[in-house]
Write a protein that holds these residues in place. Structure first.
Motif, PDB file in Angstrom:
ATOM      1  N   ASP A  61       0.863  -1.194   0.000  1.00 44.80           N
ATOM      2  CA  ASP A  61       0.000   0.000   0.000  1.00 44.80           C
ATOM      3  C   ASP A  61       0.893   1.235   0.000  1.00 44.80           C
ATOM      4  O   ASP A  61       1.744   1.392   0.887  1.00 44.80           O
ATOM      5  CB  ASP A  61      -0.905   0.008   1.231  1.00 44.80           C
ATOM      6  N   HIS A  68      -3.002  10.153  -3.843  1.00 44.11           N
ATOM      7  CA  HIS A  68      -3.233   8.918  -4.584  1.00 44.11           C
ATOM      8  C   HIS A  68      -2.900   7.704  -3.710  1.00 44.11           C
ATOM      9  O   HIS A  68      -1.841   7.643  -3.102  1.00 44.11           O
ATOM     10  CB  HIS A  68      -2.377   8.885  -5.848  1.00 44.11           C
ATOM     11  N   LEU A  70      -2.239   3.741  -3.896  1.00 46.40           N
ATOM     12  CA  LEU A  70      -1.926   2.636  -4.802  1.00 46.40           C
ATOM     13  C   LEU A  70      -1.826   1.337  -4.008  1.00 46.40           C
ATOM     14  O   LEU A  70      -1.216   1.309  -2.939  1.00 46.40           O
ATOM     15  CB  LEU A  70      -0.605   2.897  -5.531  1.00 46.40           C
ATOM     16  N   ALA A  72      -0.907  -2.827  -4.550  1.00 48.54           N
ATOM     17  CA  ALA A  72      -0.428  -3.925  -5.397  1.00 48.54           C
ATOM     18  C   ALA A  72      -0.377  -5.185  -4.545  1.00 48.54           C
ATOM     19  O   ALA A  72       0.093  -5.154  -3.405  1.00 48.54           O
ATOM     20  CB  ALA A  72       0.954  -3.599  -5.961  1.00 48.54           C
ATOM     21  N   ALA A  95       4.228  -5.282  -9.815  1.00 50.64           N
ATOM     22  CA  ALA A  95       2.912  -4.674 -10.005  1.00 50.64           C
ATOM     23  C   ALA A  95       2.892  -3.253  -9.437  1.00 50.64           C
ATOM     24  O   ALA A  95       2.330  -2.337 -10.046  1.00 50.64           O
ATOM     25  CB  ALA A  95       1.838  -5.532  -9.337  1.00 50.64           C
ATOM     26  N   ALA A  96       3.524  -3.074  -8.271  1.00 51.20           N
ATOM     27  CA  ALA A  96       3.578  -1.747  -7.657  1.00 51.20           C
ATOM     28  C   ALA A  96       4.379  -0.784  -8.520  1.00 51.20           C
ATOM     29  O   ALA A  96       4.009   0.390  -8.686  1.00 51.20           O
ATOM     30  CB  ALA A  96       4.204  -1.847  -6.260  1.00 51.20           C
ATOM     31  N   ARG A  97       5.468  -1.274  -9.071  1.00 50.36           N
ATOM     32  CA  ARG A  97       6.320  -0.426  -9.912  1.00 50.36           C
ATOM     33  C   ARG A  97       5.572   0.045 -11.157  1.00 50.36           C
ATOM     34  O   ARG A  97       5.672   1.212 -11.551  1.00 50.36           O
ATOM     35  CB  ARG A  97       7.573  -1.196 -10.316  1.00 50.36           C
ATOM     36  N   GLN A  98       4.807  -0.846 -11.778  1.00 45.60           N
ATOM     37  CA  GLN A  98       4.047  -0.478 -12.970  1.00 45.60           C
ATOM     38  C   GLN A  98       3.008   0.597 -12.652  1.00 45.60           C
ATOM     39  O   GLN A  98       2.843   1.562 -13.408  1.00 45.60           O
ATOM     40  CB  GLN A  98       3.377  -1.717 -13.563  1.00 45.60           C
ATOM     41  N   GLN A  99       2.321   0.442 -11.532  1.00 48.22           N
ATOM     42  CA  GLN A  99       1.327   1.436 -11.133  1.00 48.22           C
ATOM     43  C   GLN A  99       1.982   2.789 -10.845  1.00 48.22           C
ATOM     44  O   GLN A  99       1.479   3.839 -11.252  1.00 48.22           O
ATOM     45  CB  GLN A  99       0.575   0.967  -9.891  1.00 48.22           C
ATOM     46  N   LEU A 100       3.105   2.738 -10.148  1.00 46.14           N
ATOM     47  CA  LEU A 100       3.802   3.971  -9.767  1.00 46.14           C
ATOM     48  C   LEU A 100       4.349   4.686 -10.996  1.00 46.14           C
ATOM     49  O   LEU A 100       4.259   5.912 -11.109  1.00 46.14           O
ATOM     50  CB  LEU A 100       4.935   3.636  -8.797  1.00 46.14           C
ATOM     51  N   LYS A 102       3.171   4.545 -14.063  1.00 46.60           N
ATOM     52  CA  LYS A 102       2.041   5.102 -14.798  1.00 46.60           C
ATOM     53  C   LYS A 102       1.550   6.394 -14.142  1.00 46.60           C
ATOM     54  O   LYS A 102       1.277   7.385 -14.827  1.00 46.60           O
ATOM     55  CB  LYS A 102       0.910   4.077 -14.865  1.00 46.60           C
ATOM     56  N   LEU A 103       1.451   6.388 -12.812  1.00 46.19           N
ATOM     57  CA  LEU A 103       0.973   7.568 -12.093  1.00 46.19           C
ATOM     58  C   LEU A 103       1.930   8.741 -12.252  1.00 46.19           C
ATOM     59  O   LEU A 103       1.504   9.869 -12.559  1.00 46.19           O
ATOM     60  CB  LEU A 103       0.789   7.245 -10.606  1.00 46.19           C
TER      61      LEU A 103
END
Length: 209
Positions: A61, A68, A70, A72, A95-100, A102-103
């Protein structure tokens, strides 16, 4: 991070190898975004011998300003039964890295867009004119040189421009970089209005008329 990462282990032995792996992955997240305000990593073993799926779960988290949240999570399915804990951790951080990523990309693009939208009229002097080609260059009072096209000059005043003419303009992003739009004539450098002691335009320090 503003707050040190919080790592919790539930029914999982904390080893030096796992702790090192987690901290390496956290550092990579910070490399993508150095203003994460909080991060909580939960590593747990839900079952010793599950009938299906992996016994391990990892949830990350993160809070990224301006607000924001996030999340994962890695909880391998039946096809990945008994995945080693380090693999589950890597999957969750990927997964966390991809979200971060993108943001932060969206935030940077938004910031660039705002930087142009929020620009108000800027004062500058005409420094170069190419009348036959229909364009010229302005120099702002902080020394930046900005391209402008004759179609950007208001009231069809392109022919009235001279080297040293003072103008107001708005900055926009063109195909080849920043350029001036809505160019409006004001005066020549150093001109005063009436008996006012206020100079409307102070030429740049390196200005030579």
């Amino acid at each position: 991070m503003k707050i040190p990462p919080e790592i919790t282990y539930r029914n999982v032995e904390k080893t030096n190898a796992i702790d090192t792996l987690v901290n390496e992955k956290i550092a990579k997240l910070e490399h993508i975004c150095n203003y994460i305000s909080s991060c909580h990593i939960a590593i747990e073993k839900a079952h010793d011998r599950p009938r299906s799926g992996s016994p391990y779960r990892v949830r990350i988290d993160m809070t990224v300003p301006p607000g924001h949240e996030l999340v994962a999570e890695s909880n391998p399915s039946e096809s990945n039964q008994y995945e080693p804990l380090d693999v589950v951790i890597r999957d969750a951080f990927n997964a966390a890295r991809q979200q971060l990523f993108k943001l932060t990309k969206q935030q940077h693009e938004s910031d660039r867009s705002k930087s142009y939208e929020e620009v108000q009229e800027t004062t500058a002097l005409v420094t170069k004119l190419f009348r036959d080609q229909g364009y010229g260059f302005l120099k702002t009072l902080d020394g930046r040189e900005i391209y402008f096209h004759c179609n950007s000059v208001l009231h069809d005043d392109f022919e009235r421009l001279e080297i040293g003419t003072g103008v107001h303009f708005s900055l926009e992003q063109g195909e080849e970089g920043p350029q001036a739009s809505t160019v409006k004539i004001i005066n020549k450098p150093g001109v005063r209005v009436g008996n006012s002691e206020q100079t409307l335009i102070e030429p740049p320090l390196d200005w030579r008329e």
